[in-house]
Design an enzyme around this catalytic site. Structure first.
Site, PDB file in Angstrom:
ATOM      1  N   SER A   6       0.839  -1.207   0.000  1.00 46.85           N
ATOM      2  CA  SER A   6       0.000   0.000   0.000  1.00 46.85           C
ATOM      3  C   SER A   6       0.869   1.250   0.000  1.00 46.85           C
ATOM      4  CB  SER A   6      -0.902   0.003   1.232  1.00 46.85           C
ATOM      5  OG  SER A   6      -1.479   1.284   1.373  1.00 46.85           O
ATOM      6  N   HIS A  31      -1.077  -1.207  -4.332  1.00 52.31           N
ATOM      7  CA  HIS A  31      -2.368  -0.847  -3.741  1.00 52.31           C
ATOM      8  C   HIS A  31      -2.432   0.664  -3.527  1.00 52.31           C
ATOM      9  CE1 HIS A  31      -5.907  -1.900  -1.189  1.00 52.31           C
ATOM     10  NE2 HIS A  31      -5.522  -0.880  -0.428  1.00 52.31           N
ATOM     11  N   HIS A  64      -8.155   1.138  -4.220  1.00 54.98           N
ATOM     12  CA  HIS A  64      -9.102   0.982  -3.112  1.00 54.98           C
ATOM     13  C   HIS A  64      -9.776   2.327  -2.887  1.00 54.98           C
ATOM     14  CE1 HIS A  64      -9.512   0.181   1.536  1.00 54.98           C
ATOM     15  NE2 HIS A  64     -10.686   0.321   0.941  1.00 54.98           N
ATOM     16  N   MET A  66     -11.981   4.789  -1.065  1.00 57.46           N
ATOM     17  CA  MET A  66     -12.642   5.066   0.220  1.00 57.46           C
ATOM     18  C   MET A  66     -13.358   6.398   0.092  1.00 57.46           C
ATOM     19  SD  MET A  66      -9.697   3.717   2.758  1.00 57.46           S
ATOM     20  CE  MET A  66      -8.504   3.644   1.433  1.00 57.46           C
ATOM     21  N   MET A 135     -11.552  -5.542   5.132  1.00 61.82           N
ATOM     22  CA  MET A 135     -10.770  -4.602   5.953  1.00 61.82           C
ATOM     23  C   MET A 135     -10.534  -5.222   7.329  1.00 61.82           C
ATOM     24  SD  MET A 135     -10.095  -2.140   4.001  1.00 61.82           S
ATOM     25  CE  MET A 135      -9.123  -1.259   5.238  1.00 61.82           C
ATOM     26  N   ASP A 173      -6.749  -6.235   4.097  1.00 59.14           N
ATOM     27  CA  ASP A 173      -6.077  -4.930   4.174  1.00 59.14           C
ATOM     28  C   ASP A 173      -6.124  -4.371   5.591  1.00 59.14           C
ATOM     29  OD1 ASP A 173      -5.106  -2.387   3.667  1.00 59.14           O
ATOM     30  OD2 ASP A 173      -6.776  -1.770   2.377  1.00 59.14           O
TER      31      ASP A 173
HETATM   32  C1  DX5 Z   1      -6.275   1.904   5.319  1.00 64.08           C
HETATM   33  C2  DX5 Z   1      -5.792   1.488   3.975  1.00 64.08           C
HETATM   34  C3  DX5 Z   1      -4.692   0.521   3.976  1.00 64.08           C
HETATM   35  C4  DX5 Z   1      -3.449   0.955   4.714  1.00 64.08           C
HETATM   36  C5  DX5 Z   1      -2.877  -0.269   5.359  1.00 64.08           C
HETATM   37  O1  DX5 Z   1      -7.404   2.664   5.143  1.00 64.08           O
HETATM   38  O2  DX5 Z   1      -6.864   0.914   3.239  1.00 64.08           O
HETATM   39  O3  DX5 Z   1      -4.389   0.065   2.664  1.00 64.08           O
HETATM   40  O4  DX5 Z   1      -2.481   1.552   3.898  1.00 64.08           O
HETATM   41  O5  DX5 Z   1      -1.824   0.109   6.157  1.00 64.08           O
HETATM   42  P1  DX5 Z   1      -1.088  -0.884   7.155  1.00 64.08           P
HETATM   43  O6  DX5 Z   1      -0.604  -2.042   6.354  1.00 64.08           O
HETATM   44  O7  DX5 Z   1      -0.013  -0.039   7.722  1.00 64.08           O
HETATM   45  O8  DX5 Z   1      -2.118  -1.311   8.179  1.00 64.08           O
HETATM   46 ZN    ZN Z   2      -6.404  -0.030   1.300  1.00 60.93          ZN
END
Ligand code: DX5
Ligand code: ZN
Length: 214
Positions: A6, A31, A64, A66, A135, A173
């Site tokens: 990510s 990602h 992704h 959001m 998630m 994720d």
């Molecule tokens: C959170 C994101 C993730 C995030 C994960 O909203 O969707 O993709 O970057 O980060 P880590 O791996 O640090 O939990």
């Molecule tokens: Zn994500």
């Protein structure tokens, strides 16, 4: 195991170098977390930045969304050349047509579930999906601790998928590292997203390899 680092955890002042490292690694995807400050209480990066990222990145892009009304952005995500567009179930009033529009735009369609959204909500659409993104933290921020109930959700989703004859991949994720990654692999995950574990590691290639070998 397939790995999708990510970019949210990358050093934004050295984005070009970070992407070169991803290109040279064994990562399967990159990602990209798009936020609007409404669906989640944060804002990451927008399409002008992502256009630069897309030009430089040689890995398939795993976007992704959001945001509220993610269907409004299908054309923008397609224009990046993205391989996968993930939309949140909680953000889509007409999820079936959003998935159809993503397919019509030539991308793989993923549906994302927040930690409190049960996997059973996908029962009538899972056969249309290429991917389900579970998630394992509340969306919006990197570096949060892994919610352990996710392991049960992955197991449930795997049996729902297999029983329905769906070919959807299971992606997870949030809070992924070598330890939680191992548990997720045993539960049935196909793709792991990892932000801080990959970009916070002195050797990004090592971190990616440790997850890939799970
Ligand atoms: C959170 C994101 C993730 C995030 C994960 O909203 O969707 O993709 O970057 O980060 P880590 O791996 O640090 O939990
Ligand atoms: Zn994500």
């Amino acid at each position: 195991m397939k790995i999708s680092p990510s970019l949210l955890a990358a050093d934004f002042l050295n984005l070009g170098k970070e992407i070169e490292k991803i290109n040279a690694s064994e990562a399967d995807f990159l990602h990209l977390d798009v936020m609007d400050g409404v669906f989640v209480p944060n804002i990451s990066f927008g399409f002008p930045v992502l256009q630069g990222v897309a030009r430089k990145c040689s890995k398939p892009l795993d976007v992704h969304m959001m945001t509220v009304e993610p269907e409004k952005w299908i054309g923008h995500v397609r224009d990046l050349g993205a391989a996968i567009m993930n939309v949140h179930q909680e953000a889509c009033l007409h999820l079936y047509s959003t998935v159809q529009h993503i397919h019509e735009a030539g991308m793989m369609a993923g549906v994302t579930l927040n930690p409190a959204t049960p996997v059973e909500t996908l029962i009538d659409i899972i056969r249309e999906l290429d991917l389900v993104l579970i998630m394992s933290v509340e969306p919006g921020f990197g570096g949060q601790p892994f919610i352990r109930h996710t392991l049960d959700k992955v197991r449930k989703l795997k049996s729902l998928r297999d029983a329905s004859g769906s070919k959807a991949m299971i992606e997870v994720d949030g809070g992924v590292n070598a330890r939680t990654g191992e548990e997720l692999a045993a539960a049935g995950a196909d793709i792991l997203v990892a932000g801080s574990y990959v970009f916070g590691n002195e050797d990004m290639g090592d971190a990616i390899r440790s997850l890939k070998n799970l």
